[in-house]
Scaffold this active site. Structure first.
Site: not given
Length: 181
Positions: A37, A63-64, A67-68, A124
């Site tokens: 991704h 980018h994640d 957050e993840d 995204d």
């Protein structure tokens, strides 16, 4: 063949993101490795939107991570600098909010985001919507997919005027779904 410092930086960034996301999978039936991704988002920016700004491409790859994964903003700043960490911070959802609140916050904050954060957000969304058209996540109804498209169109509404190329590609997907823009 001599490698540019940009190429080296991008490989370092891909390596970092791959390590952070190594145990994660996408929600598709094949349980695709999650790293596909962020790599795909960065590729949309470089290959389709012609973005050559290395920091934007790094932010897309990362980018994640906050957050993840267990990545902290300070860790990103240490490894990749304040600009990259700042873009990632702008596109990171606040996990203390409920899912509904996070989705609403994305709609509300889209227009006030920086140009670079808007680019990452557009790519995204484009990646995720293409993914949804390709295959439905495990446990998702067609209604839930359509709701995601509707919500994404609201977020994209606040990102307009950033990349004509990406916005046109997104608009084609929304139109196919019968979403009036």
């Amino acid at each position: 063949l001599t490698m540019s410092s940009d190429a080296i930086l991008l490989l370092e960034t891909v390596h970092f993101a791959a390590e952070k996301h190594r145990n994660q999978r996408r929600k598709d039936p094949e349980a695709t490795p999650y790293i596909n991704h962020p790599i795909g988002v960065a590729r949309i920016l470089s290959h389709e939107a012609g973005i050559t700004n290395i920091e934007v491409l790094q932010a897309a790859l990362l980018h994640d991570t906050v957050e993840d994964t267990n990545t902290s903003p300070a860790e990103l700043q240490h490894h990749f600098g304040a600009v990259v960490a700042g873009i990632v911070a702008e596109v990171t959802d606040d996990k203390s909010l409920t899912k509904a609140e996070r989705k609403q916050a994305q709609v509300e904050h889209a227009a006030s985001s920086s140009f670079n954060a808007k680019l990452v957000k557009l790519a995204d969304k484009l990646y995720n919507l293409r993914d949804l058209n390709h295959c439905t996540p495990v446990g998702w109804s067609s209604e839930r997919v359509q709701q995601y498209f509707l919500w994404a169109s609201e977020v994209v509404g606040g990102l307009r005027g950033t990349s004509a190329v990406l916005e046109e590609k997104l608009d084609q997907l929304f139109t196919q779904r019968g979403i009036i823009l």
